[in-house]
Write a protein that holds these residues in place. Structure first.
Motif, PDB file in Angstrom:
ATOM      1  N   UNK A 104      27.799  45.198  27.287  1.00 40.87           N
ATOM      2  CA  UNK A 104      28.958  46.080  27.217  1.00 40.87           C
ATOM      3  C   UNK A 104      29.272  46.804  28.524  1.00 40.87           C
ATOM      4  N   UNK A 105      28.325  46.903  29.425  1.00 41.54           N
ATOM      5  CA  UNK A 105      28.557  47.716  30.622  1.00 41.54           C
ATOM      6  C   UNK A 105      28.618  46.923  31.913  1.00 41.54           C
ATOM      7  N   UNK A 106      28.334  45.647  31.889  1.00 47.68           N
ATOM      8  CA  UNK A 106      28.268  44.877  33.139  1.00 47.68           C
ATOM      9  C   UNK A 106      29.634  44.470  33.671  1.00 47.68           C
ATOM     10  N   UNK A 107      30.539  44.102  32.800  1.00 46.21           N
ATOM     11  CA  UNK A 107      31.826  43.568  33.246  1.00 46.21           C
ATOM     12  C   UNK A 107      32.863  44.665  33.457  1.00 46.21           C
ATOM     13  N   UNK A 108      33.638  44.478  34.507  1.00 50.33           N
ATOM     14  CA  UNK A 108      34.701  45.429  34.810  1.00 50.33           C
ATOM     15  C   UNK A 108      35.853  45.259  33.821  1.00 50.33           C
ATOM     16  N   UNK A 109      36.396  46.369  33.366  1.00 50.49           N
ATOM     17  CA  UNK A 109      37.586  46.379  32.518  1.00 50.49           C
ATOM     18  C   UNK A 109      38.759  46.720  33.424  1.00 50.49           C
ATOM     19  N   UNK A 110      39.728  45.847  33.513  1.00 49.33           N
ATOM     20  CA  UNK A 110      40.818  46.039  34.469  1.00 49.33           C
ATOM     21  C   UNK A 110      42.103  46.569  33.845  1.00 49.33           C
ATOM     22  N   UNK A 111      42.247  46.396  32.537  1.00 51.92           N
ATOM     23  CA  UNK A 111      43.509  46.776  31.884  1.00 51.92           C
ATOM     24  C   UNK A 111      43.224  47.463  30.557  1.00 51.92           C
ATOM     25  N   UNK A 112      44.197  48.267  30.125  1.00 52.45           N
ATOM     26  CA  UNK A 112      44.059  48.946  28.848  1.00 52.45           C
ATOM     27  C   UNK A 112      44.222  47.965  27.692  1.00 52.45           C
ATOM     28  N   UNK A 113      45.217  47.082  27.795  1.00 49.16           N
ATOM     29  CA  UNK A 113      45.491  46.134  26.720  1.00 49.16           C
ATOM     30  C   UNK A 113      46.214  44.910  27.292  1.00 49.16           C
ATOM     31  N   UNK A 114      46.446  43.879  26.483  1.00 45.09           N
ATOM     32  CA  UNK A 114      47.124  42.684  26.997  1.00 45.09           C
ATOM     33  C   UNK A 114      48.530  42.970  27.532  1.00 45.09           C
ATOM     34  N   UNK A 115      49.236  43.912  26.929  1.00 45.88           N
ATOM     35  CA  UNK A 115      50.588  44.237  27.402  1.00 45.88           C
ATOM     36  C   UNK A 115      50.550  44.830  28.811  1.00 45.88           C
ATOM     37  N   UNK A 116      49.585  45.710  29.087  1.00 41.90           N
ATOM     38  CA  UNK A 116      49.456  46.271  30.433  1.00 41.90           C
ATOM     39  C   UNK A 116      49.071  45.189  31.441  1.00 41.90           C
ATOM     40  N   UNK A 117      48.232  44.252  31.014  1.00 44.11           N
ATOM     41  CA  UNK A 117      47.847  43.154  31.904  1.00 44.11           C
ATOM     42  C   UNK A 117      49.066  42.290  32.235  1.00 44.11           C
ATOM     43  N   UNK A 118      49.858  41.957  31.224  1.00 38.54           N
ATOM     44  CA  UNK A 118      51.057  41.144  31.434  1.00 38.54           C
ATOM     45  C   UNK A 118      52.059  41.868  32.330  1.00 38.54           C
ATOM     46  N   UNK A 119      52.206  43.188  32.142  1.00 35.12           N
ATOM     47  CA  UNK A 119      53.125  43.967  32.971  1.00 35.12           C
ATOM     48  C   UNK A 119      52.679  43.961  34.433  1.00 35.12           C
ATOM     49  N   UNK A 120      51.377  44.067  34.663  1.00 29.29           N
ATOM     50  CA  UNK A 120      50.882  44.029  36.041  1.00 29.29           C
ATOM     51  C   UNK A 120      51.120  42.651  36.663  1.00 29.29           C
ATOM     52  N   UNK A 121      50.867  41.606  35.907  1.00 28.98           N
ATOM     53  CA  UNK A 121      51.103  40.262  36.425  1.00 28.98           C
ATOM     54  C   UNK A 121      52.575  40.048  36.753  1.00 28.98           C
ATOM     55  N   UNK A 122      53.449  40.607  35.935  1.00 25.90           N
ATOM     56  CA  UNK A 122      54.890  40.499  36.196  1.00 25.90           C
ATOM     57  C   UNK A 122      55.270  41.272  37.460  1.00 25.90           C
ATOM     58  N   UNK A 123      54.708  42.455  37.662  1.00 24.88           N
ATOM     59  CA  UNK A 123      54.975  43.218  38.896  1.00 24.88           C
ATOM     60  C   UNK A 123      54.526  42.426  40.123  1.00 24.88           C
ATOM     61  N   UNK A 124      53.384  41.799  40.035  1.00 26.32           N
ATOM     62  CA  UNK A 124      52.882  40.994  41.153  1.00 26.32           C
ATOM     63  C   UNK A 124      53.820  39.819  41.413  1.00 26.32           C
ATOM     64  N   UNK A 125      54.278  39.153  40.348  1.00 23.18           N
ATOM     65  CA  UNK A 125      55.221  38.031  40.512  1.00 23.18           C
ATOM     66  C   UNK A 125      56.505  38.492  41.187  1.00 23.18           C
ATOM     67  N   UNK A 126      57.023  39.663  40.787  1.00 21.24           N
ATOM     68  CA  UNK A 126      58.255  40.180  41.395  1.00 21.24           C
ATOM     69  C   UNK A 126      58.054  40.466  42.881  1.00 21.24           C
ATOM     70  N   UNK A 127      56.909  41.017  43.243  1.00 17.66           N
ATOM     71  CA  UNK A 127      56.628  41.309  44.654  1.00 17.66           C
ATOM     72  C   UNK A 127      56.549  40.011  45.446  1.00 17.66           C
ATOM     73  N   UNK A 128      55.847  39.033  44.922  1.00 16.95           N
ATOM     74  CA  UNK A 128      55.728  37.742  45.604  1.00 16.95           C
ATOM     75  C   UNK A 128      57.103  37.088  45.734  1.00 16.95           C
ATOM     76  N   UNK A 129      57.902  37.150  44.667  1.00 13.05           N
ATOM     77  CA  UNK A 129      59.250  36.575  44.720  1.00 13.05           C
ATOM     78  C   UNK A 129      60.104  37.291  45.758  1.00 13.05           C
ATOM     79  N   UNK A 130      59.986  38.610  45.844  1.00 15.14           N
ATOM     80  CA  UNK A 130      60.765  39.371  46.818  1.00 15.14           C
ATOM     81  C   UNK A 130      60.379  38.990  48.239  1.00 15.14           C
TER      82      UNK A 130
END
Length: 146
Positions: A104-130
């Motif tokens: 339970x303690x070894x792996x890093x948790x990067x996002x609160x939930x799948x929706x936050x993860x998807x939103x971050x991936x979308x922000x990254x895609x927009x930056x790359x596209x820009x």
């Protein structure tokens, strides 16, 4: 040694419970407290250890209060991830000690939930596209003058 009651790691911070926070805080207080006891109540190392114990307590307390929020806002979700990571990474160097829950303690948790993860991936895609559409292609770092 892995805690036998653990069954899985966390993929998302939304899976955290008060019991998870209490278990990690207790583990840290036990091990940090031992070091504090060994160095004694005075001196620089003692003051540092006492400060670290206070930070662990404050971080766990803040995390407990955040977990009570039924529908956390974006800043609260980010704070839950950050505070869990802070406690988890503080415990990481004690991973060889009895009571450390590798599952339970070894792996890093990067996002609160799948929706936050998807939103971050979308922000990254927009930056790359820009970058890709703003100047044609991305500059090759090897082309920079030295």
């Amino acid at each position: 040694m892995t805690n036998p009651s653990s069954t899985h790691g966390f993929l998302y911070a939304e899976d955290l419970t008060h019991e998870d926070v209490t278990a990690l805080e207790t583990f840290l207080n036990t091990h940090l407290g031992r070091v504090y006891d060994e160095v004694g109540p005075t001196g620089e190392i003692s003051f540092a250890m006492r400060s670290l114990l206070i930070l662990v307590s404050d971080s766990a307390g803040f995390l407990h209060s955040l977990l009570r929020v039924k529908q956390p806002e974006a800043w609260q979700r980010a704070a839950i991830v950050r505070e869990w990571q802070r406690l988890r990474s503080t415990a990481a160097d004690f991973n060889h000690c009895d009571g450390y829950d590798h599952d339970r303690w070894s792996d890093q948790v990067r996002h609160y939930n799948p929706a936050d993860e998807a939103a971050e991936q979308e922000r990254i895609r927009r930056i790359v596209d820009a970058v890709d559409t703003g100047g044609g292609t991305r500059p090759d770092p090897r082309d920079q003058k030295r």
